[in-house]
Design an enzyme around this catalytic site. Structure first.
Site, PDB file in Angstrom:
ATOM      1  N   GLU A  42      19.858   3.331  86.145  1.00 13.25           N
ATOM      2  CA  GLU A  42      20.018   2.771  85.193  1.00 13.25           C
ATOM      3  C   GLU A  42      19.465   2.538  83.727  1.00 13.25           C
ATOM      4  O   GLU A  42      17.891   2.847  84.601  1.00 13.25           O
ATOM      5  CB  GLU A  42      19.928   1.904  85.921  1.00 13.25           C
ATOM      6  CG  GLU A  42      19.972   0.055  85.264  1.00 13.25           C
ATOM      7  CD  GLU A  42      19.161  -1.196  86.444  1.00 13.25           C
ATOM      8  OE1 GLU A  42      19.847  -2.297  85.594  1.00 13.25           O
ATOM      9  OE2 GLU A  42      18.572  -1.197  87.354  1.00 13.25           O
ATOM     10  N   LYS A 124      27.166  -4.689  84.457  1.00 11.63           N
ATOM     11  CA  LYS A 124      26.066  -4.924  86.036  1.00 11.63           C
ATOM     12  C   LYS A 124      26.001  -6.512  86.258  1.00 11.63           C
ATOM     13  O   LYS A 124      26.471  -7.735  84.684  1.00 11.63           O
ATOM     14  CB  LYS A 124      24.767  -5.505  85.515  1.00 11.63           C
ATOM     15  CG  LYS A 124      23.818  -5.434  86.288  1.00 11.63           C
ATOM     16  CD  LYS A 124      22.180  -5.777  86.618  1.00 11.63           C
ATOM     17  CE  LYS A 124      20.911  -4.797  87.144  1.00 11.63           C
ATOM     18  NZ  LYS A 124      19.543  -4.831  87.328  1.00 11.63           N
ATOM     19  N   CYS A 176      21.460  -1.515  90.467  1.00 16.59           N
ATOM     20  CA  CYS A 176      20.764  -1.709  90.738  1.00 16.59           C
ATOM     21  C   CYS A 176      21.202  -3.617  91.686  1.00 16.59           C
ATOM     22  O   CYS A 176      20.916  -3.164  92.702  1.00 16.59           O
ATOM     23  CB  CYS A 176      19.686  -2.286  89.923  1.00 16.59           C
ATOM     24  SG  CYS A 176      17.734  -2.271  90.033  1.00 16.59           S
ATOM     25  N   ILE A 330     -18.394  -1.354  96.392  1.00 14.78           N
ATOM     26  CA  ILE A 330     -17.315  -1.209  97.453  1.00 14.78           C
ATOM     27  C   ILE A 330     -15.869  -1.449  96.352  1.00 14.78           C
ATOM     28  O   ILE A 330     -14.976  -0.372  95.876  1.00 14.78           O
ATOM     29  CB  ILE A 330     -16.518  -1.375  98.317  1.00 14.78           C
ATOM     30  CG1 ILE A 330     -14.780  -0.885  98.862  1.00 14.78           C
ATOM     31  CG2 ILE A 330     -15.919  -3.150  98.103  1.00 14.78           C
ATOM     32  CD1 ILE A 330     -16.037   0.857  99.623  1.00 14.78           C
ATOM     33  N   ASP A 331     -15.846  -2.168  94.924  1.00 15.06           N
ATOM     34  CA  ASP A 331     -14.766  -1.851  94.209  1.00 15.06           C
ATOM     35  C   ASP A 331     -15.007  -0.867  93.281  1.00 15.06           C
ATOM     36  O   ASP A 331     -14.279   0.225  92.379  1.00 15.06           O
ATOM     37  CB  ASP A 331     -14.398  -2.990  93.915  1.00 15.06           C
ATOM     38  CG  ASP A 331     -14.099  -4.275  94.534  1.00 15.06           C
ATOM     39  OD1 ASP A 331     -13.565  -4.627  95.243  1.00 15.06           O
ATOM     40  OD2 ASP A 331     -15.137  -5.140  94.529  1.00 15.06           O
ATOM     41  N   SER A 332     -15.728  -0.658  92.455  1.00 22.18           N
ATOM     42  CA  SER A 332     -16.645   0.247  91.652  1.00 22.18           C
ATOM     43  C   SER A 332     -16.281   1.516  92.052  1.00 22.18           C
ATOM     44  O   SER A 332     -16.028   2.651  91.871  1.00 22.18           O
ATOM     45  CB  SER A 332     -17.865   0.050  90.393  1.00 22.18           C
ATOM     46  OG  SER A 332     -18.900  -0.194  91.764  1.00 22.18           O
ATOM     47  N   ASN A 418     -23.845 -15.536  84.940  1.00 24.19           N
ATOM     48  CA  ASN A 418     -21.953 -14.830  83.785  1.00 24.19           C
ATOM     49  C   ASN A 418     -23.297 -14.082  82.584  1.00 24.19           C
ATOM     50  O   ASN A 418     -22.150 -13.439  81.138  1.00 24.19           O
ATOM     51  CB  ASN A 418     -21.833 -15.906  82.910  1.00 24.19           C
ATOM     52  CG  ASN A 418     -20.807 -16.747  84.226  1.00 24.19           C
ATOM     53  OD1 ASN A 418     -20.447 -16.037  85.279  1.00 24.19           O
ATOM     54  ND2 ASN A 418     -20.872 -18.333  83.658  1.00 24.19           N
TER      55      ASN A 418
END
Length: 634
Positions: A42, A124, A176, A330-332, A418
């Site tokens: 498509e 479509k 689709c 863990i994220d970094s 912050n």
């Protein structure tokens, strides 16, 4: 017998020139291999997610011209492809020339004619208007055309007849969403069958990846092939496309189903491939040995989609270097492992930016991560700059012009947190990335994004939020998969996986004392997920009802018994629920609107996939009544 080529191609959105060149190359290859038919996805020429480029008439004319090039190339082969079609004499609902999302069937250098249909292409029928889709904004559907013509939509769903080696074949061409018709009043497959005969269904698609979606697609399309006793060919695009706020990968997984609904071949996901199959419509493809479909609802598929999506997005914006704030968390760490594998460690710079609140434990873990990955690494302490900012703000007099009175601003511990986060991102990472010749990442996960547990212009900044469609438990799963299956060694230190998640912005978040984030991920991941990913999104009314009924953990999918352990009384449960709901619909939302683009992998990602208005939190009447009833009995 038909030899059919599946043109699973990497469609580059907004580049009809490059897409057409690729299609012409594939047509040449298929013709060389003596294929009778080649099928493209498509919107193979313009791309699918291109925003309001659809309002540029010069772009539309260009797509039409490139479409003519493909039609002219259909010599000795039948070419089926998706493109925008325009009726310049009629208007769409927006007052612009009427555009159709169309399927073109070309043979012998021209479109296959059909006097029964008003155009020399198919249109479509069903236009999705959920999640990231917004087809009715730009395109006129077959259902609308049927109203104009005062005909039933079903009467316009007609097979296309082609001739190959003197024999006629009737193709049921759909686009689709036409194959995902369970909740619509029109069933294109059934209508084509009724207006048949149909020898072969062909579904050309531009269908983004969602974890587990191909498993469902196989169930749906297998059923259609089996119910109609007709083979079905599904051709999807690969690549990356976006709608500005959400970045999508397209996995391909183009598949052929025999008349019994069995899979007889498929293209590998996330890879451009010209796949061939010899199919005899008369026996429905039953001469082929069925193959098992690959499972796409696992950590391997998640990694593949994320890695592929990062790679495609970096190529799109021409970014070759990345800076990552490495905290020791863990994220970094997961972000670093992903980017190092994609770009090469020499193009990834990890920056540890400790303040007085960062433990030696996490500082050592950040250094160990860089050493394991062999990435570039530096340490830039921020305490001096943070102290300067606090001093400048707190010691500067604020004057009222009316009475000339002065006062000083008071910086709370929360504001100090912050300031640290913004100093790291807005000042250091942004400056380092510019100097390094790249961009810096946003490492926020979906749990944090849901309730705004990240700092605007701080750790919620960056060029791409790579992990922002992963709940925290999924980030941990991905860390384990990166170690065991991708690197096959412990590049993410086990201590990073084991340590309590913490922002380390105050004494209350001291990791060595076991103090960390206020989000209790084994429960809140699943609570937050119900707010956004459930098809019927959960609200406090639903959550409190399930809590009272004793079915909450089953409804959320979290660990049995966790709710009573966390909340000894209904009052504590309700306080927690309202805290996070207010943040989700309040400050979290305000931050999400300004967040970087999110790389989507789930059934509902933040950005243009999950559309939000800043209306504040709302509690239904039923919720308030139930809350009062429960609390009155405590």
């Amino acid at each position: 017998m038909l030899k059919i080529a599946l043109g699973q191609m990497d469609v580059i959105p907004g580049r009809p020139d490059l897409n057409t060149k690729k299609m012409l190359d594939m047509i040449h290859q298929a013709r060389t291999q003596q294929a009778d038919i080649i099928v493209f996805p498509e919107m193979a020429i313009p791309g699918y997610l291109i925003g309001d480029m659809w309002e540029q008439q010069s772009f539309i004319r260009d797509c039409e011209a490139f479409g003519q090039d493909i039609i002219a190339a259909a010599a000795g082969i039948c070419v089926i492809f998706g493109n925008v079609a325009v009726d310049w004499e009629k208007r769409g609902d927006d007052g612009r020339p009427r555009k159709y999302n169309a399927c073109f069937v070309a043979q012998n250098g021209k479109l296959v004619p059909d006097h029964r249909f008003p155009y020399p292409f198919r249109i479509k029928t069903l236009h999705p208007n959920y999640r990231e889709f917004d087809d009715t904004r730009h395109f006129y559907s077959l259902r609308k055309l049927a109203l104009d013509l005062k005909q039933d939509t079903e009467s316009l769903l007609l097979p296309v007849t082609i001739k190959v080696s003197g024999k006629e074949y009737h193709l049921g061409c759909i686009i689709c969403e036409d194959g995902w018709n369970d909740d619509y009043t029109v069933d294109p497959i059934a209508a084509l069958a009724a207006n048949g005969p149909v020898d072969l269904y062909i579904n050309i698609s531009s269908s983004p990846f969602t974890l587990g979606k191909n498993n469902k697609r196989n169930r749906v399309f297998s059923s259609q092939a089996r119910d109609t006793a007709t083979p079905l060919i599904y051709v999807n695009t690969v690549g990356g496309q976006n709608n500005g706020k959400t970045v999508y990968t397209f996995d391909g997984f183009s598949t052929v189903y025999n008349c019994a609904g069995e899979i007889i071949t498929y293209c590998p996901p996330f890879r451009e491939k010209l796949e061939y199959i010899e199919l005899d419509p008369e026996n429905g493809g039953l001469n082929h040995i069925p193959v098992a479909a690959a499972d796409d609802n696992n950590i391997s598929s998640m990694y593949q989609a994320i890695s592929y999506g990062i790679n495609k997005f970096l190529s799109t914006i021409n970014m070759k270097k990345v800076v990552i704030g490495a905290s020791g968390g863990i994220d970094s760490a997961v972000s670093a492992a992903l980017y190092a594998k994609i770009l090469g460690p020499e193009n990834v710079l990890l920056v540890n930016m400790p303040s007085k609140y960062n433990s030696q434990t996490t500082k050592d873990l950040a250094a160990q991560l860089a050493a394991n990955l062999r990435c570039l690494y530096t340490v830039i302490p921020i305490q001096e700059a943070v102290d300067l900012t606090i001093s400048q703000i707190s010691q500067t007099a604020v004057v009222c012009p009316a009475n000339k009175k002065t006062h000083h601003l008071n910086i709370t511990p929360f504001i100090t947190e912050n300031i640290q986060a913004r100093d790291r991102s807005s000042r250091l990472l942004a400056g380092i990335a510019a100097t390094f010749g790249g961009g810096f990442t946003c490492n926020a996960n979906k749990s944090e994004l849901t309730v705004g547990y990240s700092t605007l212009y701080g750790d919620q900044a960056g060029f791409l939020a790579t992990l922002a469609d992963l709940w925290k438990h999924q980030v941990y799963q991905l860390a384990g998969y990166l170690n065991s299956c991708i690197y096959e060694e412990e590049v993410i230190p086990q201590a990073t996986i084991d340590i309590v998640p913490s922002a380390e912005l105050s004494p209350d978040q001291a990791v060595d004392e076991g103090k960390g984030d206020p989000i209790i991920y084994p429960y809140h991941d699943y609570l937050f997920r119900s707010f956004i990913e459930y098809w019927h999104k959960a609200t406090p009314e639903d959550i409190l009802t399930w809590y009272q009924e004793g079915s909450l953990e089953e409804k959320l999918g979290c660990e049995a018994g966790i709710v009573s352990r966390l909340f000894p009384s209904p009052k504590e449960f309700i306080t927690d629920l309202e805290r996070w709901w207010n943040l989700y619909a309040g400050m979290g939302l305000a931050k999400r609107i300004q967040s970087p683009p999110v790389l989507a992998v789930s059934r509902r990602a933040y950005g243009f996939d999950h559309r939000e208005a800043q209306n504040g939190s709302y509690y239904t009447r039923a919720y308030n009544n139930l809350k009062a009833k429960i609390l009155s009995t405590c």
